[in-house]
Design a protein around this motif. Structure first.
Motif, PDB file in Angstrom:
ATOM      1  N   ILE A  14      67.686  75.690  -0.938  1.00 55.24           N
ATOM      2  CA  ILE A  14      66.634  76.682  -0.698  1.00 55.24           C
ATOM      3  C   ILE A  14      65.781  76.295   0.502  1.00 55.24           C
ATOM      4  CG2 ILE A  14      64.471  77.611  -1.643  1.00 55.24           C
ATOM      5  CD1 ILE A  14      65.834  77.672  -4.380  1.00 55.24           C
ATOM      6  N   VAL A  15      65.429  75.010   0.604  1.00 55.20           N
ATOM      7  CA  VAL A  15      64.655  74.546   1.764  1.00 55.20           C
ATOM      8  C   VAL A  15      65.416  74.838   3.048  1.00 55.20           C
ATOM      9  CG1 VAL A  15      63.731  72.524   2.954  1.00 55.20           C
ATOM     10  CG2 VAL A  15      63.391  72.775   0.493  1.00 55.20           C
ATOM     11  N   ALA A  16      66.719  74.545   3.044  1.00 50.22           N
ATOM     12  CA  ALA A  16      67.536  74.775   4.232  1.00 50.22           C
ATOM     13  C   ALA A  16      67.645  76.259   4.552  1.00 50.22           C
ATOM     14  CB  ALA A  16      68.918  74.169   4.038  1.00 50.22           C
ATOM     15  N   MET A  17      67.823  77.090   3.513  1.00 47.21           N
ATOM     16  CA  MET A  17      67.947  78.526   3.736  1.00 47.21           C
ATOM     17  C   MET A  17      66.674  79.099   4.338  1.00 47.21           C
ATOM     18  SD  MET A  17      70.014  79.776   0.324  1.00 47.21           S
ATOM     19  CE  MET A  17      70.119  81.508   0.810  1.00 47.21           C
ATOM     20  N   ARG A  18      65.526  78.672   3.821  1.00 54.85           N
ATOM     21  CA  ARG A  18      64.252  79.178   4.342  1.00 54.85           C
ATOM     22  C   ARG A  18      64.021  78.730   5.777  1.00 54.85           C
ATOM     23  NH1 ARG A  18      61.072  81.769   0.966  1.00 54.85           N
ATOM     24  NH2 ARG A  18      61.295  81.501  -1.292  1.00 54.85           N
TER      25      ARG A  18
ATOM     26  N   GLU B 149      55.848  69.651 -10.444  1.00 51.01           N
ATOM     27  CA  GLU B 149      56.268  71.044 -10.412  1.00 51.01           C
ATOM     28  C   GLU B 149      55.444  71.840  -9.404  1.00 51.01           C
ATOM     29  OE1 GLU B 149      58.783  72.328 -11.712  1.00 51.01           O
ATOM     30  OE2 GLU B 149      59.428  70.865 -13.205  1.00 51.01           O
ATOM     31  N   PHE B 150      54.148  71.518  -9.300  1.00 49.43           N
ATOM     32  CA  PHE B 150      53.255  72.209  -8.373  1.00 49.43           C
ATOM     33  C   PHE B 150      53.696  71.976  -6.928  1.00 49.43           C
ATOM     34  CE2 PHE B 150      49.464  72.018  -5.633  1.00 49.43           C
ATOM     35  CZ  PHE B 150      48.967  73.303  -5.795  1.00 49.43           C
ATOM     36  N   LEU B 151      53.916  70.710  -6.576  1.00 47.59           N
ATOM     37  CA  LEU B 151      54.321  70.383  -5.207  1.00 47.59           C
ATOM     38  C   LEU B 151      55.732  70.895  -4.920  1.00 47.59           C
ATOM     39  CD1 LEU B 151      52.922  66.743  -4.836  1.00 47.59           C
ATOM     40  CD2 LEU B 151      51.998  68.852  -3.839  1.00 47.59           C
ATOM     41  N   ARG B 152      56.605  70.794  -5.904  1.00 50.92           N
ATOM     42  CA  ARG B 152      57.985  71.275  -5.722  1.00 50.92           C
ATOM     43  C   ARG B 152      57.996  72.776  -5.436  1.00 50.92           C
ATOM     44  NH1 ARG B 152      62.692  73.132  -8.427  1.00 50.92           N
ATOM     45  NH2 ARG B 152      64.559  71.929  -7.872  1.00 50.92           N
ATOM     46  N   ALA B 153      57.186  73.522  -6.180  1.00 54.77           N
ATOM     47  CA  ALA B 153      57.115  74.970  -5.971  1.00 54.77           C
ATOM     48  C   ALA B 153      56.626  75.298  -4.567  1.00 54.77           C
ATOM     49  CB  ALA B 153      56.205  75.606  -7.017  1.00 54.77           C
TER      50      ALA B 153
ATOM     51  N   GLY C  15      58.159  77.525   0.656  1.00 57.19           N
ATOM     52  CA  GLY C  15      57.900  77.413   2.088  1.00 57.19           C
ATOM     53  C   GLY C  15      56.452  77.168   2.438  1.00 57.19           C
ATOM     54  N   GLU C  16      55.572  77.063   1.429  1.00 54.56           N
ATOM     55  CA  GLU C  16      54.165  76.767   1.722  1.00 54.56           C
ATOM     56  C   GLU C  16      54.016  75.364   2.307  1.00 54.56           C
ATOM     57  OE1 GLU C  16      51.107  77.996  -1.176  1.00 54.56           O
ATOM     58  OE2 GLU C  16      52.781  78.761  -2.375  1.00 54.56           O
TER      59      GLU C  16
END
Length: 214
Positions: A147-151, A3-7, A12-13
């Protein structure tokens, strides 16, 4: 750990291309390698990371064609989630959706990060109300890649169009009209899918023209 890495990926971090080196992450986070390895493998299975030759796992940015395919699947599943939610959605959940939507309607249209966050919260609340764990899990994984693509690409049909679509979905849910809720949800995703398809067509035309000139 997962969950930590996914967040970090979704905020975008950890942008696309970032290495998810297990030894380095374990040292940085002061944990053993085993939980980090398990987390990275789960991210790969979810499609948020990919294994690359000689690099290990890296954060994955879906290709344009993959994104179009994800949206085709998402249209059907978001429609079904709205249909299921309409039958039994509670007054408290409707209030929650309305609060999220009102906040979304009030943001600066150029605040893309906030737009992504509120859009995700709205859809997640509907998925939760649908009470279908399998559907919710599938949509959560798809939305993560979206979300990754949108960012990374600033993909958006516009905040105002998105909130208008969400308002139509909410009104159907408030009426407990399953047909209207599914139609509104599918129309919302379909509009975004069409934007992607047009972009893909334009890219193919440009590539074809470049090839002819070459």
């Amino acid at each position: 750990m997962y969950e930590f890495l996914r967040a970090k990926i979704l905020t975008g971090e950890l942008p696309p291309g970032s290495r998810l080196a297990i030894p380095a992450l374990a040292k940085q986070l002061d944990v053993s390698r085993s939980p980090v390895r398990d987390a990275v493998l789960q991210l790969v299975r979810e499609g948020l990371a990919v294994e690359e030759f000689n690099r290990g796992a890296v954060v994955y940015l879906p290709t344009h064609a993959t994104l179009v395919s994800l949206y085709h699947a998402r249209e059907a599943m978001e429609g079904m989630a709205a249909r299921l939610a309409a039958d039994a959605i509670s007054a408290s959940t409707l209030d929650q959706l309305d609060a999220v939507l009102r906040e979304h309607e009030s943001i600066d249209p150029d605040d893309f990060a906030r737009h992504i966050e509120l859009d995700a919260r709205f859809h997640r609340a509907i998925r939760d109300a649908a009470s279908s764990p399998v559907l919710a899990k599938m949509l959560e994984e798809i939305q993560g890649q979206v979300i990754v693509a949108m960012r990374s690409t600033n993909l958006s049909g516009g905040v105002r169009r998105a909130t208008a679509d969400h308002r139509a979905i909410l009104e159907a849910l408030a009426q407990h009209d399953a047909d209207a809720a599914e139609t509104a949800a599918r129309a919302h995703i379909s509009r975004l899918t069409r934007i992607l398809e047009v972009e893909e067509e334009d890219t193919n035309v440009q590539n074809g023209a470049s090839a002819q000139q070459g």
